[in-house]
Design an enzyme around this catalytic site. Structure first.
Site, PDB file in Angstrom:
ATOM      1  N   PHE A 110      -2.986 -37.177  15.065  1.00  0.00           N
ATOM      2  CA  PHE A 110      -3.921 -36.683  14.067  1.00  0.00           C
ATOM      3  C   PHE A 110      -3.111 -36.003  12.952  1.00  0.00           C
ATOM      4  CE2 PHE A 110      -7.158 -33.735  12.460  1.00  0.00           C
ATOM      5  CZ  PHE A 110      -8.258 -34.563  12.389  1.00  0.00           C
ATOM      6  N   ASP A 181      -1.213 -32.707  22.966  1.00  0.00           N
ATOM      7  CA  ASP A 181      -2.461 -32.327  22.324  1.00  0.00           C
ATOM      8  C   ASP A 181      -3.587 -33.056  23.068  1.00  0.00           C
ATOM      9  OD1 ASP A 181      -4.722 -32.088  20.715  1.00  0.00           O
ATOM     10  OD2 ASP A 181      -3.522 -31.908  18.889  1.00  0.00           O
ATOM     11  N   TYR A 206     -14.580 -28.039  20.451  1.00  0.00           N
ATOM     12  CA  TYR A 206     -15.864 -28.425  19.830  1.00  0.00           C
ATOM     13  C   TYR A 206     -16.163 -29.905  20.003  1.00  0.00           C
ATOM     14  CZ  TYR A 206     -12.296 -29.171  16.264  1.00  0.00           C
ATOM     15  OH  TYR A 206     -11.139 -29.532  15.627  1.00  0.00           O
ATOM     16  N   LYS A 207     -15.202 -30.658  20.611  1.00  0.00           N
ATOM     17  CA  LYS A 207     -15.441 -32.087  20.821  1.00  0.00           C
ATOM     18  C   LYS A 207     -16.150 -32.265  22.165  1.00  0.00           C
ATOM     19  CE  LYS A 207     -11.762 -33.257  17.626  1.00  0.00           C
ATOM     20  NZ  LYS A 207     -10.328 -33.404  17.405  1.00  0.00           N
ATOM     21  N   ARG A 353     -16.461 -45.605  14.903  1.00  0.00           N
ATOM     22  CA  ARG A 353     -16.067 -44.947  16.139  1.00  0.00           C
ATOM     23  C   ARG A 353     -17.296 -44.516  16.919  1.00  0.00           C
ATOM     24  NH1 ARG A 353     -12.257 -39.620  16.000  1.00  0.00           N
ATOM     25  NH2 ARG A 353     -14.093 -38.780  14.993  1.00  0.00           N
TER      26      ARG A 353
HETATM   27  C1  LIG Z   1      -9.783 -32.768  16.155  1.00  0.00           C
HETATM   28  C2  LIG Z   1      -8.299 -32.665  16.143  1.00  0.00           C
HETATM   29  C3  LIG Z   1      -7.657 -31.617  15.456  1.00  0.00           C
HETATM   30  C4  LIG Z   1      -8.415 -30.633  14.631  1.00  0.00           C
HETATM   31  O1  LIG Z   1      -7.697 -29.448  14.408  1.00  0.00           O
HETATM   32  P1  LIG Z   1      -8.468 -28.138  13.946  1.00  0.00           P
HETATM   33  O2  LIG Z   1      -7.411 -27.169  13.626  1.00  0.00           O
HETATM   34  O3  LIG Z   1      -9.359 -27.731  15.086  1.00  0.00           O
HETATM   35  O4  LIG Z   1      -9.295 -28.490  12.756  1.00  0.00           O
HETATM   36  C5  LIG Z   1      -6.274 -31.532  15.556  1.00  0.00           C
HETATM   37  N1  LIG Z   1      -5.557 -32.434  16.259  1.00  0.00           N
HETATM   38  C6  LIG Z   1      -6.149 -33.454  16.919  1.00  0.00           C
HETATM   39  C7  LIG Z   1      -5.319 -34.409  17.698  1.00  0.00           C
HETATM   40  C8  LIG Z   1      -7.537 -33.613  16.855  1.00  0.00           C
HETATM   41  O5  LIG Z   1      -8.123 -34.642  17.472  1.00  0.00           O
END
Ligand SMILES: *Cc1c(COP(=O)(O)O)cnc(C)c1O
Length: 394
Positions: A110, A181, A206-207, A353
């Site tokens: 990400f 992660d 939050y996911k 998705r």
């Molecule tokens: C959703 C997601 C994030 C989001 O990061 P935030 O700091 O919570 O906005 C970061 N890394 C990955 C791999 C994600 O899927």
């Protein structure tokens, strides 16, 4: 697996296939936050830090998340956002390998994870480097120049899943620190952070964990390291004695040192209630149910909607809890689906998705969603200017 649909606030007429991005509202979270506001904040005022246990919440909730990712009690703590937790883990990892300068990651990661690494090494200067390779090339790129391997287990676009144990072993055999992660893993697939031996794991809540928009992130440090990790974000609540108000930083024992500042108590309260849903849930049952839903979805879409091409791995063992399809007009098609109550999302350039969350999605929902997809595609309902304008969040 028994459905827990009744525990969630799901609007009528909606098939929610986006719990991989923002989980729905657990009824318990709504009630708990309301009573926390009134009975704790509203009544106990500042006394709540002690009397309502707010100050202990980041570790208490950390333990609850830890149970879902194979982390022993006392190794996981909550706070901040995932981006910040990525920074903390990376900075700590680099400190552990002072003679090495390379962070290895992959192009399926990400963007924020990569950006945080870029920002950190820019600040450090002196020859640090972020090496980004294709996900399939990670294993062969690990060598003794790598300080830290930083990977996201499940690819946010395609759902492709890395093998945590194998890659952690490879990282360790090359002498690198391993950071996972788990943003798209926690609450989605069985994870065993302690079993895989990684030094650090981070993730958001939050996911799949349904903690609500802006819910705090978690960070795990392997038990044997927690007392020696050097926190780069030396906040007062990670201090050994915050209320001694010393002028010099001295890290707290254990994982508490990864705390930074004042915890978001309202969000943590929502999350703590949301996590109760998981107490009677077996992650291997969730996994089996998720795979069954995904397989049914892929089978039906491929049989009935030839314009969509599978972007996720076909082998369910290599896929997380989402299925992605490519379609040139994917953004508009997703908007057309959302207008019909089937909520998924879109990731550029062409990925539609769909997340599968067996706590509140069943086979009937999947089949109904495919009916809508078939209609939208067959009747070209996406070909409408109303569905073409990109909004801020896709
Ligand atoms: C959703 C997601 C994030 C989001 O990061 P935030 O700091 O919570 O906005 C970061 N890394 C990955 C791999 C994600 O899927």
């Amino acid at each position: 697996m028994p459905l827990k649909k009744e525990l969630f606030n799901l609007p009528d007429g909606v098939i929610y296939l986006d719990g991989n991005s923002l989980g729905p509202l657990p009824k318990a979270a709504k009630n708990r936050v309301a009573s926390m506001m009134q009975d704790e904040w509203g009544t106990q005022l500042i006394k709540g830090w002690n009397s309502a246990g707010w100050m202990a919440q980041p570790s208490r909730v950390g333990d609850a998340v830890g149970r879902l990712i194979g982390a022993p009690s006392g190794t996981t703590v909550m706070g901040d956002t995932l981006s910040v937790k990525v920074f903390q883990a990376l900075a700590a990892a680099l400190k552990m390998r002072p003679d090495r300068k390379v962070i290895l990651s992959d192009s399926g990661n990400f963007p924020t994870d990569l950006y945080m690494a870029q920002g950190l090494i820019q600040m450090l200067g002196s020859g640090y480097e972020l090496r980004v390779v294709a996900p399939e090339a990670v294993a062969d790129t690990i060598d003794d120049s790598i300080a830290a391997v930083m990977l996201t287990q499940v690819d946010y676009r395609t759902g492709r899943m890395h093998d945590m144990k194998t890659l952690t072993e490879l990282a360790h055999s090359g002498g690198a620190v391993m950071i996972w992660d788990l943003a798209h893993s926690a609450g989605a697939v069985p994870v065993d952070v302690a079993g895989c031996g990684c030094e650090f794991a981070v993730g958001c809540t939050y996911k799949y964990l349904n903690g609500g928009p802006g819910a705090p992130a978690f960070i795990y440090a392997r038990q044997d390291l927690a007392d020696s990790v050097e926190p780069a974000l030396a906040g007062w609540l990670g201090h050994d004695a915050p209320f001694a108000f010393d002028l010099d930083y001295r890290p707290a024992p254990g994982i508490e040192r990864m705390r930074v500042g004042t915890p978001p108590v309202i969000q943590l309260t929502a999350l703590e209630a949301a996590l109760e849903v998981w107490e009677a849930v077996d992650m291997s049952e969730i996994r089996a149910a998720s795979v069954a839903l995904q397989e049914a979805f892929i089978h039906e879409v491929e049989a009935r909607v030839p314009a969509l091409t599978l972007a996720s791995p076909r082998n369910s063992a290599e896929r997380g809890s989402q299925v992605s399809f490519r379609f040139e007009h994917g953004y508009a098609a997703m908007q057309a689906l959302i207008a019909r109550g089937v909520i998924g999302d879109f990731r550029a350039p062409d990925i539609m998705r769909f997340g599968f969350t067996p706590l509140y999605i069943d086979k009937g929902d999947v089949l109904a969603a495919v009916d809508h997809i078939e209609t939208v595609m067959r009747d070209r309902l996406w070909d409408d200017p109303a569905f073409m304008t990109r909004q801020r969040v896709t």
